[in-house]
Design a protein around this motif. Structure first.
Motif, PDB file in Angstrom:
ATOM      1  N   VAL A  58      29.093 -20.344 -37.948  1.00 43.59           N
ATOM      2  CA  VAL A  58      29.690 -19.903 -36.688  1.00 43.59           C
ATOM      3  C   VAL A  58      29.510 -20.957 -35.600  1.00 43.59           C
ATOM      4  CG1 VAL A  58      29.494 -18.217 -34.819  1.00 43.59           C
ATOM      5  CG2 VAL A  58      29.533 -17.430 -37.187  1.00 43.59           C
ATOM      6  N   THR A  59      28.321 -21.519 -35.476  1.00 37.59           N
ATOM      7  CA  THR A  59      28.060 -22.496 -34.412  1.00 37.59           C
ATOM      8  C   THR A  59      28.650 -23.867 -34.718  1.00 37.59           C
ATOM      9  OG1 THR A  59      25.921 -23.062 -35.393  1.00 37.59           O
ATOM     10  CG2 THR A  59      25.945 -21.324 -33.719  1.00 37.59           C
ATOM     11  N   ARG A  60      29.141 -24.056 -35.948  1.00 39.68           N
ATOM     12  CA  ARG A  60      29.665 -25.372 -36.327  1.00 39.68           C
ATOM     13  C   ARG A  60      31.149 -25.330 -36.670  1.00 39.68           C
ATOM     14  NH1 ARG A  60      25.458 -26.835 -40.931  1.00 39.68           N
ATOM     15  NH2 ARG A  60      25.407 -24.546 -41.133  1.00 39.68           N
ATOM     16  N   ALA A  61      31.813 -24.245 -36.298  1.00 40.25           N
ATOM     17  CA  ALA A  61      33.257 -24.162 -36.541  1.00 40.25           C
ATOM     18  C   ALA A  61      33.963 -25.269 -35.755  1.00 40.25           C
ATOM     19  CB  ALA A  61      33.776 -22.793 -36.116  1.00 40.25           C
ATOM     20  N   PRO A  62      35.047 -25.832 -36.308  1.00 40.52           N
ATOM     21  CA  PRO A  62      35.652 -27.024 -35.699  1.00 40.52           C
ATOM     22  C   PRO A  62      36.478 -26.768 -34.445  1.00 40.52           C
ATOM     23  CG  PRO A  62      36.861 -26.383 -37.662  1.00 40.52           C
ATOM     24  CD  PRO A  62      35.643 -25.511 -37.618  1.00 40.52           C
ATOM     25  N   SER A  63      36.757 -25.530 -34.104  1.00 40.35           N
ATOM     26  CA  SER A  63      37.537 -25.233 -32.905  1.00 40.35           C
ATOM     27  C   SER A  63      37.181 -23.841 -32.407  1.00 40.35           C
ATOM     28  CB  SER A  63      39.047 -25.303 -33.196  1.00 40.35           C
ATOM     29  OG  SER A  63      39.441 -24.222 -34.041  1.00 40.35           O
ATOM     30  N   LEU A  64      37.555 -23.548 -31.170  1.00 41.82           N
ATOM     31  CA  LEU A  64      37.292 -22.223 -30.614  1.00 41.82           C
ATOM     32  C   LEU A  64      38.037 -21.149 -31.401  1.00 41.82           C
ATOM     33  CD1 LEU A  64      35.932 -20.543 -28.416  1.00 41.82           C
ATOM     34  CD2 LEU A  64      37.927 -20.968 -26.959  1.00 41.82           C
ATOM     35  N   ARG A  65      39.258 -21.468 -31.827  1.00 42.53           N
ATOM     36  CA  ARG A  65      40.040 -20.504 -32.618  1.00 42.53           C
ATOM     37  C   ARG A  65      39.322 -20.176 -33.923  1.00 42.53           C
ATOM     38  NH1 ARG A  65      43.857 -21.222 -36.791  1.00 42.53           N
ATOM     39  NH2 ARG A  65      45.279 -19.436 -37.026  1.00 42.53           N
ATOM     40  N   ARG A  66      38.855 -21.204 -34.603  1.00 41.64           N
ATOM     41  CA  ARG A  66      38.162 -20.977 -35.883  1.00 41.64           C
ATOM     42  C   ARG A  66      36.850 -20.217 -35.668  1.00 41.64           C
ATOM     43  NH1 ARG A  66      41.794 -21.259 -39.879  1.00 41.64           N
ATOM     44  NH2 ARG A  66      43.068 -23.133 -39.693  1.00 41.64           N
ATOM     45  N   LYS A  67      36.177 -20.501 -34.581  1.00 40.23           N
ATOM     46  CA  LYS A  67      34.939 -19.784 -34.290  1.00 40.23           C
ATOM     47  C   LYS A  67      35.227 -18.306 -34.039  1.00 40.23           C
ATOM     48  CE  LYS A  67      31.651 -21.696 -31.987  1.00 40.23           C
ATOM     49  NZ  LYS A  67      30.725 -22.266 -30.982  1.00 40.23           N
ATOM     50  N   ALA A  68      36.274 -18.007 -33.272  1.00 37.72           N
ATOM     51  CA  ALA A  68      36.619 -16.621 -32.983  1.00 37.72           C
ATOM     52  C   ALA A  68      36.984 -15.864 -34.260  1.00 37.72           C
ATOM     53  CB  ALA A  68      37.776 -16.559 -31.984  1.00 37.72           C
ATOM     54  N   ILE A  69      37.736 -16.526 -35.159  1.00 42.76           N
ATOM     55  CA  ILE A  69      38.113 -15.904 -36.434  1.00 42.76           C
ATOM     56  C   ILE A  69      36.874 -15.598 -37.268  1.00 42.76           C
ATOM     57  CG2 ILE A  69      39.245 -16.320 -38.654  1.00 42.76           C
ATOM     58  CD1 ILE A  69      41.384 -17.918 -37.097  1.00 42.76           C
ATOM     59  N   LEU A  70      35.961 -16.577 -37.350  1.00 45.89           N
ATOM     60  CA  LEU A  70      34.765 -16.397 -38.179  1.00 45.89           C
ATOM     61  C   LEU A  70      33.830 -15.339 -37.581  1.00 45.89           C
ATOM     62  CD1 LEU A  70      33.200 -17.186 -40.657  1.00 45.89           C
ATOM     63  CD2 LEU A  70      32.269 -19.162 -39.419  1.00 45.89           C
ATOM     64  N   LEU A  71      33.696 -15.337 -36.261  1.00 48.34           N
ATOM     65  CA  LEU A  71      32.881 -14.308 -35.612  1.00 48.34           C
ATOM     66  C   LEU A  71      33.430 -12.916 -35.905  1.00 48.34           C
ATOM     67  CD1 LEU A  71      32.070 -15.796 -32.081  1.00 48.34           C
ATOM     68  CD2 LEU A  71      30.402 -14.923 -33.715  1.00 48.34           C
ATOM     69  N   LEU A 171      42.412 -22.869 -45.943  1.00 48.77           N
ATOM     70  CA  LEU A 171      42.542 -23.848 -47.024  1.00 48.77           C
ATOM     71  C   LEU A 171      43.916 -24.508 -47.010  1.00 48.77           C
ATOM     72  CD1 LEU A 171      40.786 -22.063 -50.034  1.00 48.77           C
ATOM     73  CD2 LEU A 171      39.810 -23.647 -48.363  1.00 48.77           C
ATOM     74  N   ALA A 172      44.975 -23.749 -46.727  1.00 50.12           N
ATOM     75  CA  ALA A 172      46.328 -24.321 -46.675  1.00 50.12           C
ATOM     76  C   ALA A 172      46.420 -25.373 -45.579  1.00 50.12           C
ATOM     77  CB  ALA A 172      47.355 -23.214 -46.447  1.00 50.12           C
ATOM     78  N   THR A 173      45.760 -25.120 -44.455  1.00 52.81           N
ATOM     79  CA  THR A 173      45.750 -26.099 -43.362  1.00 52.81           C
ATOM     80  C   THR A 173      45.058 -27.382 -43.805  1.00 52.81           C
ATOM     81  OG1 THR A 173      45.727 -24.344 -41.694  1.00 52.81           O
ATOM     82  CG2 THR A 173      44.977 -26.523 -40.994  1.00 52.81           C
ATOM     83  N   MET A 174      43.933 -27.256 -44.493  1.00 46.65           N
ATOM     84  CA  MET A 174      43.218 -28.441 -44.950  1.00 46.65           C
ATOM     85  C   MET A 174      43.980 -29.189 -46.037  1.00 46.65           C
ATOM     86  SD  MET A 174      39.174 -27.564 -44.754  1.00 46.65           S
ATOM     87  CE  MET A 174      38.842 -29.320 -44.796  1.00 46.65           C
ATOM     88  N   MET A 175      44.700 -28.441 -46.867  1.00 46.19           N
ATOM     89  CA  MET A 175      45.482 -29.099 -47.927  1.00 46.19           C
ATOM     90  C   MET A 175      46.651 -29.891 -47.359  1.00 46.19           C
ATOM     91  SD  MET A 175      44.006 -28.702 -50.830  1.00 46.19           S
ATOM     92  CE  MET A 175      45.283 -29.120 -52.031  1.00 46.19           C
ATOM     93  N   ARG A 176      47.008 -29.640 -46.113  1.00 40.15           N
ATOM     94  CA  ARG A 176      48.046 -30.443 -45.449  1.00 40.15           C
ATOM     95  C   ARG A 176      47.426 -31.616 -44.687  1.00 40.15           C
ATOM     96  NH1 ARG A 176      49.932 -25.163 -44.171  1.00 40.15           N
ATOM     97  NH2 ARG A 176      49.103 -25.336 -42.037  1.00 40.15           N
ATOM     98  N   GLY A 177      46.115 -31.805 -44.819  1.00 36.25           N
ATOM     99  CA  GLY A 177      45.408 -32.852 -44.090  1.00 36.25           C
ATOM    100  C   GLY A 177      45.261 -34.131 -44.887  1.00 36.25           C
ATOM    101  N   THR A 178      44.089 -34.731 -44.809  1.00 34.00           N
ATOM    102  CA  THR A 178      43.842 -36.031 -45.437  1.00 34.00           C
ATOM    103  C   THR A 178      43.448 -35.855 -46.904  1.00 34.00           C
ATOM    104  OG1 THR A 178      41.488 -35.981 -44.867  1.00 34.00           O
ATOM    105  CG2 THR A 178      43.008 -36.881 -43.210  1.00 34.00           C
ATOM    106  N   ASP A 179      43.437 -36.975 -47.617  1.00 37.22           N
ATOM    107  CA  ASP A 179      42.979 -36.941 -49.007  1.00 37.22           C
ATOM    108  C   ASP A 179      41.542 -36.430 -49.083  1.00 37.22           C
ATOM    109  OD1 ASP A 179      45.389 -37.921 -49.893  1.00 37.22           O
ATOM    110  OD2 ASP A 179      44.709 -40.001 -50.055  1.00 37.22           O
ATOM    111  N   GLU A 180      40.703 -36.820 -48.119  1.00 43.45           N
ATOM    112  CA  GLU A 180      39.313 -36.378 -48.106  1.00 43.45           C
ATOM    113  C   GLU A 180      39.228 -34.858 -47.929  1.00 43.45           C
ATOM    114  OE1 GLU A 180      35.098 -37.248 -45.744  1.00 43.45           O
ATOM    115  OE2 GLU A 180      37.005 -38.020 -44.954  1.00 43.45           O
ATOM    116  N   GLN A 181      40.073 -34.302 -47.065  1.00 45.81           N
ATOM    117  CA  GLN A 181      40.068 -32.851 -46.855  1.00 45.81           C
ATOM    118  C   GLN A 181      40.530 -32.118 -48.113  1.00 45.81           C
ATOM    119  OE1 GLN A 181      42.463 -32.984 -43.232  1.00 45.81           O
ATOM    120  NE2 GLN A 181      40.775 -32.028 -42.095  1.00 45.81           N
TER     121      GLN A 181
END
Length: 311
Positions: A58-71, A171-181
């Protein structure tokens, strides 16, 4: 005039036979009551323990939106546990006693929560695979024979569906990202696929409680039926995501109209169930600390309630 127990049993079996509901004030066999306590408590414990692996992110989510979803998701899991403990209390066992049984090891929770969430990607994988497995298992429980349990499952299943979609979207968002993601997503799926299939319990031949639970209408499907449903649901979703499920045995079977798939490592499953998983001790230690730290809160609440009755 006292009612004969054989007559009570006949009435109970007739209710089950008509697919009607058993309610808390109805007579029920002691075995039925104990089976319900075991299953509902395990379900409740799983919701509460299941807050731990995702809660660490929760404290390490990458954005406020992601934190709100996880909370919101972690908060939902707490609510699910409370619904289920309340359903279990209608069977004559207190929430405090259930927590003590969890802490002393006499009651279990789902084996999946003894695996660590090593990266934020795991939040998405848990949502997609673990909550996806939960949906397969829990939707039939909306029709379980015990009324309070079935009614609690209706809301729980609706919220689990949100959790599963949230995980897939992450996961779909990350799969549209970099090779590392994309590599991170694949690595996470590789770790969680087999433990997710183990969530349904051992194979039917090694499941000592399933036959009686099915006869009583507590369960509606066997472990292997639910596992098959999970595979059939997940393979097309994996294709849509662009990830590979770590099972080379997965192939479509035209004759059965379902996917064939390999067997999980059941030795690993039983080892985790017996307390030897990566996080068994950590999960229970954390729950025990929270329970011990909350003693003063429970005592204050009870004192306040007692004071109110004296006025």
């Amino acid at each position: 005039m006292p009612v004969d127990e054989a007559e009570l049993l006949a009435g109970f079996e007739a209710t089950i036979g008509h697919n009607d509901r058993i309610e808390p004030r109805d007579w029920m066999p002691e075995g039925y009551r104990k089976t319900l306590i075991r299953q509902i408590a395990q379900h409740a414990h799983s919701e509460i323990i299941g807050m731990q692996p995702e809660g660490t992110w929760v404290t390490r989510a990458p954005s406020l939106r992601r934190k709100a979803i996880l909370l919101a998701k972690v908060q939902d899991e707490a609510g699910h546990g409370l619904y289920l403990y309340s359903a279990c209390e209608t069977l004559g066992v207190s929430r405090d006693e259930l927590t003590r049984r969890l802490i002393d090891g006499s009651q279990k929770y789902s084996s999946i929560f003894n695996y660590p969430a090593l990266s934020y990607v795991d939040v998405g994988t848990i949502g997609w695979l673990v909550d996806g497995a939960a949906i397969c298992n829990q939707v039939p429980l909306c029709r379980t024979s015990y009324g309070p349990y079935g009614r609690s499952m209706i809301r729980i299943c609706k919220e689990e569906s949100f959790h599963q979609r949230q995980g897939f979207e992450l996961l779909a968002t990350m799969m549209r990202g970099t090779d590392e993601q994309r590599a991170m997503v694949q690595e996470s799926v590789n770790r969680f696929w087999w433990p997710a299939l183990m969530m349904f319990g051992p194979p039917d031949d090694d499941s000592p409680n399933s036959a009686q639970s099915m006869a009583w209408g507590i369960k509606r499907n066997t472990n292997d039926e639910l596992r098959q449903r999970m595979v059939d649901m997940t393979v097309p979703q994996a294709d849509a995501l662009g990830v590979t499920l770590p099972d080379p045995s997965i192939t479509w079977n035209d004759e059965r109209g379902s996917y064939d798939f390999g067997a999980p490592d059941w030795e690993e499953f039983w080892d985790v169930v017996q307390g030897n998983g990566p996080c068994n001790k950590q999960r229970i230690d954390h729950r025990k600390k929270a329970y011990d730290d909350g003693v003063w809160v429970r005592e204050a609440a009870m004192a306040f309630a007692a004071k109110g009755t004296e006025q």
